[in-house]
Each structure stands twice: as C-alpha cells, then as structure tokens.
Design an enzyme around this catalytic site. Sequence first.
Site, PDB file in Angstrom:
ATOM      1  N   GLY A  84      86.712  32.432  26.687  1.00 27.55           N
ATOM      2  CA  GLY A  84      87.218  32.620  25.562  1.00 27.55           C
ATOM      3  C   GLY A  84      88.348  31.594  24.882  1.00 27.55           C
ATOM      4  CB  SER A  85      88.460  29.122  23.004  1.00 26.17           C
ATOM      5  OG  SER A  85      87.326  29.409  22.045  1.00 26.17           O
ATOM      6  CG  ASN A  87      96.454  34.217  18.564  1.00 24.80           C
ATOM      7  OD1 ASN A  87      96.917  34.998  18.654  1.00 24.80           O
ATOM      8  ND2 ASN A  87      96.892  32.888  18.181  1.00 24.80           N
ATOM      9  N   GLY A  89      93.147  33.793  24.166  1.00 19.72           N
ATOM     10  CA  GLY A  89      92.564  32.921  24.970  1.00 19.72           C
ATOM     11  C   GLY A  89      93.483  31.547  24.921  1.00 19.72           C
ATOM     12  CG  PHE A 172      81.693  39.239  21.019  1.00 13.12           C
ATOM     13  CD1 PHE A 172      80.840  39.901  20.000  1.00 13.12           C
ATOM     14  CD2 PHE A 172      82.925  38.593  20.485  1.00 13.12           C
ATOM     15  CE1 PHE A 172      81.108  39.496  18.619  1.00 13.12           C
ATOM     16  CE2 PHE A 172      83.126  38.095  19.270  1.00 13.12           C
ATOM     17  CZ  PHE A 172      82.377  38.755  18.198  1.00 13.12           C
ATOM     18  CB  ALA A 228      98.766  35.394  21.240  1.00  9.05           C
ATOM     19  CE  LYS A 280      97.596  46.658  22.933  1.00  7.39           C
ATOM     20  NZ  LYS A 280      97.518  45.242  22.180  1.00  7.39           N
ATOM     21  CG  ASN A 345      94.433  46.371  16.108  1.00  6.91           C
ATOM     22  OD1 ASN A 345      93.327  46.716  16.006  1.00  6.91           O
ATOM     23  ND2 ASN A 345      94.784  45.643  17.480  1.00  6.91           N
ATOM     24  CD  GLN A 375      89.093  43.624  20.392  1.00  6.06           C
ATOM     25  OE1 GLN A 375      88.551  44.180  21.244  1.00  6.06           O
ATOM     26  NE2 GLN A 375      88.561  42.658  19.637  1.00  6.06           N
TER      27      GLN A 375
END
Length: 435
Positions: A84-85, A87, A89, A172, A228, A280, A345, A375
């Site tokens: 994964g790459s 934000n 990741g 994914f 992040a 959350k 979110n 998410q």
Amino acid sequence: MSRSLPLIFSLARASLGLHLRFSPSRSQYNPSFTFTSLSCFMAPAFEAQGGAPPPQAEPVQEQAAVSQNNAHFSNYESRITIVGSGNWGSVASKLIASNTLRLSSFHDEVRMWVYEEILPSGEKLTDVINSTNENVKYLPGIKLGKNVVADPDLENAVKDANMLVFVTPHQFMEGICRKLVGKINGDVQAISLIKGMEVKMEGPCMISSLISEQLGINCCVLMGANIANEIAVEKFSEATVGYRENREIAEKWVQLFSTPYFLVTAVQDVEGVELCGTLKNVVALAAGFVDGLEMGNNTKAAIMRIGLREMKAFSKLLFSSVKDTTFFESCGVADLITTCLGGRNRKVAEAFAKNGGKRSFDELEAEMLQGQKLQGVSTAREVYEVLGHRGWLELFPLFATVHEICIGRLPPSAIVEHSERKPRFELLDGSTQYC
C-alpha cells in the site's frame, strides 16, 4: 521548565521501570522495551491478561513454535515490504525506513507496493517516487527515505520479505490476498494498519483474520490517533499494536515503528484494537454531520460519547475477549477524538450535511480527497448488515442512523433525533457488561 511531549513520556516510562536497550551497531536508540511495573496513568506496552503477572512459562508445543519463529527473526535481518502506498502507507514507509537504517535486525531496503497510476505529467507514479523519493500524489513535500523502493509488481514486492505491512483501503484486501496466496512463505509475519471489516454470510471477518486465514500467517494490528499528515511532519503521536500470543513478535513491530515522535505500545487484544480503529470512522461521520449542521460542541461531544459506548458494546458482543482497557489506549478514545476533530471522514460528512444530503459521498470523495478513499461509509454499511443479520439494530441507534443518513433514507438532522434514543441492552442476557 517546559518539557517536550516525548521527554514527558520518556520520564513516565522510566517511572514504570521501562528500559531502553542500546544497539551499538547503528544507533544509540533502540526502542526494545522491558516492563517491570504498571501505572494508573499510562498503559504498559506488554500487558498481562487480566492484570495478572506475565506467565513464566508457556505450554511446550506453543513454546517450541514460538522459539522456531523467533529463531527465524534472530538469525538474519528481517526484510520489510509495505503493501500500500496511499497517504498513511507513505507515512508508514517513512517511519519504517528511518528505523531499518538504524537497527541491525532489519535489512536497510524497504519495498513499497504501489498501485500504478499515470500522473498528469504522463509519468508513472512509481518512477516519480523512485526518482524523487516522494509520493507526489498522496504525500507531496515529504521525503520517504532513500532506502524506500516503490514497486508496481505485487508479487515481486513481497517475494523476499518476511515482515509484511498491509495498509490499503479495506475493500481491496480480499483481492490482494487472493493474488498473494502461494506467493509468500509460511514463516512471514504480518501487521495490518487497515480500518474496516469484510461482511460474509457466516458473519463479520476482521482484516487481520482475513490475512491470517487466506495467507496462513500470523497478523498483528496497529491502530491509533494517527492523522497521517501530522505524523509526516513529525508531530508527536501515539499508536497501539494489538497482538495475540507472541510478545516477542509484538516487540519487533514496536521496534520497527517507534521513533522519538511516534510512541508505540502493544496490548494483547487484536480484535479490540482493530475494532476501535474500524468503528471510530462511523462515529466520525456522525461528528461531521453535527459540524455541517452547526449544532455546536456540546452536541458533538454527546455524539462522541454515544459513539464510544456503541463501539465498546459492539466489540464485546462480537468478541467476548475484547478488554475494557483497550478503549483507553491510543487506538480507542484517543483515535476517536482525533478522527472526530480532523479526519477525512468527518470532513466529507460535514460537506454532505451542508449540502443537505443532496450530493453523494462518492461525488464528494472524488472532489475533496484527491484519490484517497473514505472508510467510514463502507464500514457503516458493513456494521449495519451485521446489526440487521443479528437483530441488533435497536441496540445501536447511532450506528444504524449513520448508515441510513449515508444512503439518503434519513436527513442529516436525524443524527440527533435518532441517536439520542437509549439502546435497549436489556434485550440481551448479561446486558450490564455492554453499557
């Protein structure tokens, strides 16, 4: 005299009998922890179940299996691949890359699997990351570390790794696991930074369990109050590693992620840590609706309190092993607070409410997040499915209302009108343990 947060926490650690070991080969700082006492103000990094002293011995079969795994890690340098790459990741790669250069137990190079994209310039994202040492799309302006190597080939990225870090949108993960079946060794260790769950006919499946079941490997989790972009610029933050049985593997993950500005502790509660990180985001949507309708801080605080109550009740109904103390770790109340104040979110839910629910979350996500994924909306749907299948909708008015607002069944203002209903835990046997 003023003191920095890392220094304050270092002093707290010292008062707990927590000691830093020193690695003479690369650096004077090696966050490998030994704990000898507890404190009422800071949870131990390796907590004994039920507050009892740590066990002195393990069953012979389990001890042999653990010893074999640990020998694998002590015999040579561990190789890391990040799957994964985005934000988060990319930030994880920055944290990890700084430690693999310092610690002799890790191979310097950090592989990062990148879902290949063509940038507006016509260049491939992986080529730009490797030439500039920067993920210009998902974490612009931040150098990842010269030892980070972007790889668009998933199988090639993981082939030599014995420690895998999964950090992709949860929707994914099933497809990624299918591609990796048979491509990794059984002695590989994994950790999931992914918030979310898969809902199957037989019930909900946590992402760590999905990884373990499909790939046949042990999987810990890391969750916490981790926006992040703040960690990327090295603002002080915390996180929680959840592990099942093997403290030494948990310690290895703590070493890999810990920096002076990123404090990582571990607790023996994978499901509790993972569900905190998952649920959350649903509460953050509710907080965003409150912000979009300008209902004020008192209302937002009430929504957060109700949300925390439902997070705890839902977690303990699904997994009786979940510990109450986990909700007071960084993965619990701290992550809830920061996500409801500044997460993506909350941000998109605020825009949704300001538009009266007339613009879809898909539209707002595409406009506001530059390729990043929400998410909360998918998790709210998955939680709702679980509640419906098990007849628990009346027990969780906040969770149920958030989903119904997201799909347009209720207006954003319903977040207060419906969430204020007291859940009827008396419908369950032993109801008091869920309140």
